[in-house]
Design a protein around this motif. Structure first.
Motif, short mmCIF file in Angstrom:
data_model
loop_
_atom_site.label_atom_id
_atom_site.label_comp_id
_atom_site.label_asym_id
_atom_site.label_seq_id
_atom_site.Cartn_x
_atom_site.Cartn_y
_atom_site.Cartn_z
N UNK A 130 -0.49 -40.29 -16.11
CA UNK A 130 0.49 -39.30 -15.69
C UNK A 130 0.52 -39.21 -14.17
N UNK A 131 1.68 -38.95 -13.63
CA UNK A 131 1.83 -38.77 -12.20
C UNK A 131 0.89 -37.67 -11.71
N UNK A 132 0.31 -37.90 -10.53
CA UNK A 132 -0.58 -36.91 -9.95
C UNK A 132 -2.00 -36.97 -10.43
N UNK A 133 -2.29 -37.79 -11.43
CA UNK A 133 -3.67 -37.93 -11.92
C UNK A 133 -4.57 -38.43 -10.79
N UNK A 134 -5.77 -37.86 -10.70
CA UNK A 134 -6.75 -38.25 -9.69
C UNK A 134 -7.74 -39.24 -10.29
N UNK A 135 -7.97 -40.34 -9.56
CA UNK A 135 -8.89 -41.37 -10.03
C UNK A 135 -9.77 -41.83 -8.87
N UNK A 136 -10.99 -42.25 -9.20
CA UNK A 136 -11.87 -42.78 -8.17
C UNK A 136 -13.30 -42.85 -8.64
N UNK A 137 -14.14 -43.36 -7.74
CA UNK A 137 -15.57 -43.52 -8.04
C UNK A 137 -16.38 -42.79 -6.96
N UNK A 138 -16.59 -41.49 -7.13
CA UNK A 138 -17.28 -40.70 -6.10
C UNK A 138 -18.80 -40.72 -6.20
N UNK A 139 -19.37 -41.69 -6.90
CA UNK A 139 -20.82 -41.69 -7.12
C UNK A 139 -21.62 -41.62 -5.83
N UNK A 140 -21.17 -42.33 -4.77
CA UNK A 140 -21.96 -42.35 -3.53
C UNK A 140 -22.12 -40.95 -2.95
N UNK A 141 -21.21 -40.04 -3.25
CA UNK A 141 -21.32 -38.66 -2.77
C UNK A 141 -22.48 -37.93 -3.43
N UNK A 142 -22.98 -38.46 -4.54
CA UNK A 142 -24.12 -37.85 -5.25
C UNK A 142 -25.37 -38.71 -5.14
N UNK A 143 -25.34 -39.68 -4.24
CA UNK A 143 -26.49 -40.56 -4.10
C UNK A 143 -26.64 -41.56 -5.22
N UNK A 144 -25.54 -41.80 -5.97
CA UNK A 144 -25.55 -42.72 -7.10
C UNK A 144 -24.68 -43.93 -6.79
N UNK A 145 -24.70 -44.90 -7.67
CA UNK A 145 -23.90 -46.11 -7.52
C UNK A 145 -22.97 -46.23 -8.72
N UNK A 146 -21.74 -46.63 -8.48
CA UNK A 146 -20.78 -46.85 -9.56
C UNK A 146 -21.15 -48.14 -10.28
N UNK A 147 -22.08 -48.03 -11.23
CA UNK A 147 -22.67 -49.20 -11.87
C UNK A 147 -22.04 -49.52 -13.22
N UNK A 148 -20.89 -48.90 -13.52
CA UNK A 148 -20.26 -49.12 -14.81
C UNK A 148 -19.09 -50.09 -14.75
N UNK A 149 -19.12 -50.98 -13.77
CA UNK A 149 -18.10 -52.02 -13.72
C UNK A 149 -17.04 -51.87 -12.65
N UNK A 150 -16.96 -50.71 -12.01
CA UNK A 150 -15.91 -50.50 -11.00
C UNK A 150 -16.06 -51.46 -9.83
N UNK A 151 -17.30 -51.74 -9.42
CA UNK A 151 -17.50 -52.59 -8.26
C UNK A 151 -17.13 -54.05 -8.54
N UNK A 152 -17.04 -54.40 -9.80
CA UNK A 152 -16.58 -55.73 -10.19
C UNK A 152 -15.08 -55.75 -10.44
N UNK A 153 -14.57 -54.72 -11.10
CA UNK A 153 -13.18 -54.73 -11.52
C UNK A 153 -12.20 -54.30 -10.43
N UNK A 154 -12.57 -53.32 -9.62
CA UNK A 154 -11.63 -52.84 -8.60
C UNK A 154 -11.19 -53.94 -7.63
N UNK A 155 -12.11 -54.78 -7.11
CA UNK A 155 -11.66 -55.83 -6.18
C UNK A 155 -10.77 -56.88 -6.84
N UNK A 156 -10.75 -56.92 -8.17
CA UNK A 156 -9.91 -57.89 -8.86
C UNK A 156 -8.48 -57.38 -9.06
N UNK A 157 -8.31 -56.07 -9.03
CA UNK A 157 -6.98 -55.52 -9.31
C UNK A 157 -6.37 -54.79 -8.12
#
Length: 259
Positions: A124-151
Motif C-alpha cells: 500500500x502507498x505510504x507503507x514504511x519499510x527498512x532494516x533498522x537493526x543497526x539502531x539496536x546494535x543488531x545486524x539484519x541477518x535475515x537475508x536483507x544484506x544479500x537481497x537488497x543489493x540485488x534489487x
C-alpha cells in the motif's frame, strides 16, 4: 480458514491460492518461535499440495510485521528460527512455488526480510519499510544484506542497511523493488489479483520458473544451461506442456493436471 501456532498464523485456501496471515497484531505481528514454526509448517504443506499454485503472506491489523519479537529475545534469548528455513520459517528457504507479500502499514527489520524472501511484493502507498537493526546494535541477518543489493541500486541499498532509516513503498516501487502499489487497505486484494494471474498458468512451469529464478544466482555461466535443463526437461515432457499447446491452437483455456 484454519489456524496454527496457537492462532498466531491464519491459513486460508482460496482455490489454488494459499493465504497465510501473521496474526499477532497486538505486538505488531512480531515473530516468535511458535509463529516461525507455524510458517515453516505451512510452507511445507504448501509445497506438497499439488492443488495450490501461489502463496500470499499478509499481516493482521495495521501492519505487516515488525520483525523479531524483541521482548522474547531480551528476556530468554529466544531466536525465532525454524529448521533449515531459518528466521521466521522462511528467509533461508522459502517455497518452491511463487510467493507474494501483501504489505500494509509497515514491514521493518525481520518483517521486511520476510517480504524480501517472497518473489513479489504488493504494498500500500505510504507503507514504511527498512532494516533498522543497526539502531539496536543488531545486524539484519535475515537475508536483507544479500537481497537488497540485488534489487536496488547499490548506494541506496547500502544507505538503508548502514543508517537503519526507513523508506516508503512508493520509493521502492519507483526503483523496481515492489511489483505493485495499491491504496491503503488494498494490498491483500492487489496480491490476490496478481496471484490469480499467476495461478492461471501451468503449475509445473511455475515451479520450474520459480526455482530457476531463485537458484541461478549460485550458477556460473557454464552451469546455467545444464542446471536449467534439469528443471525444464520434465516440464517439456509433461502432459501439461502438450495441453498448453493444444489449448493455444484450439483457442480455449488450458485444463492443467499438474503432470
Amino acid at each position: 480458514m484454519s489456524s496454527s501456532g496457537e492462532d498466531r498464523l491464519l491459513v486460508e485456501r482460496r482455490g489454488p491460492v494459499l493465504v497465510l496471515t501473521l496474526n499477532r497484531p497486538d505486538v505488531r505481528n512480531a515473530i516468535d518461535k511458535p509463529l516461525a514454526d507455524a510458517i515453516a509448517a505451512a510452507l511445507d504443506e504448501f509445497d506438497a499440495d499439488d492443488g495450490l499454485s501461489v502463496g500470499i503472506i499478509a499481516g493482521a491489523g495495521k501492519g505487516f510485521c515488525a520483525g523479531m519479537d524483541l521482548k522474547a529475545f531480551g528476556e530468554t534469548g529466544e531466536r525465532p528460527w525454524s529448521g533449515d528455513r531459518g528466521f521466521a520459517g522462511i528467509v533461508r528457504r522459502s517455497s518452491d512455488k511463487p510467493l507474494i507479500a501483501a504489505v500494509e502499514g509497515f514491514a521493518v527489520a525481520g518483517g521486511f526480510e520476510i517480504a524480501l524472501a517472497c518473489d513479489l511484493i504488493v504494498a500500500a502507498r505510504g507503507t514504511k519499510l527498512g532494516v533498522p537493526e543497526v539502531k539496536r546494535g543488531l545486524v539484519a541477518a535475515g537475508g536483507a544484506l544479500r537481497r537488497l543489493p540485488r534489487i536496488l541500486p547499490a548506494a541506496f541499498a547500502t544507505e538503508l542497511a548502514l543508517t537503519g532509516e526507513l523508506t516508503t513503498a512508493d520509493r521502492l516501487h519507483e526503483l523496481g523493488a515492489i511489483s505493485r502499489l495499491t491504496e491503503p487497505g488494498g494490498a491483500l486484494d492487489g496480491a490476490l489479483e496478481l496471484a490469480a494471474a499467476i495461478a492461471a498458468n501451468g503449475p509445473l512451469a511455475l515451479r520450474a520458473t520459480k526455482t530457476i529464478l531463485r537458484d541461478q544466482w549460485s550458477w556460473d555461466d557454464a552451469d546455467f544451461w545444464a542446471r536449467q535443463e534439469e528443471r525444464v526437461g520434465p516440464v517439456m515432457a509433461s502432459d501439461d506442456a502438450r495441453e498448453g499447446a493444444r489449448a493455444f491452437t484450439e483457442k480455449r483455456p488450458p485444463e492443467w493436471q499438474g503432470r
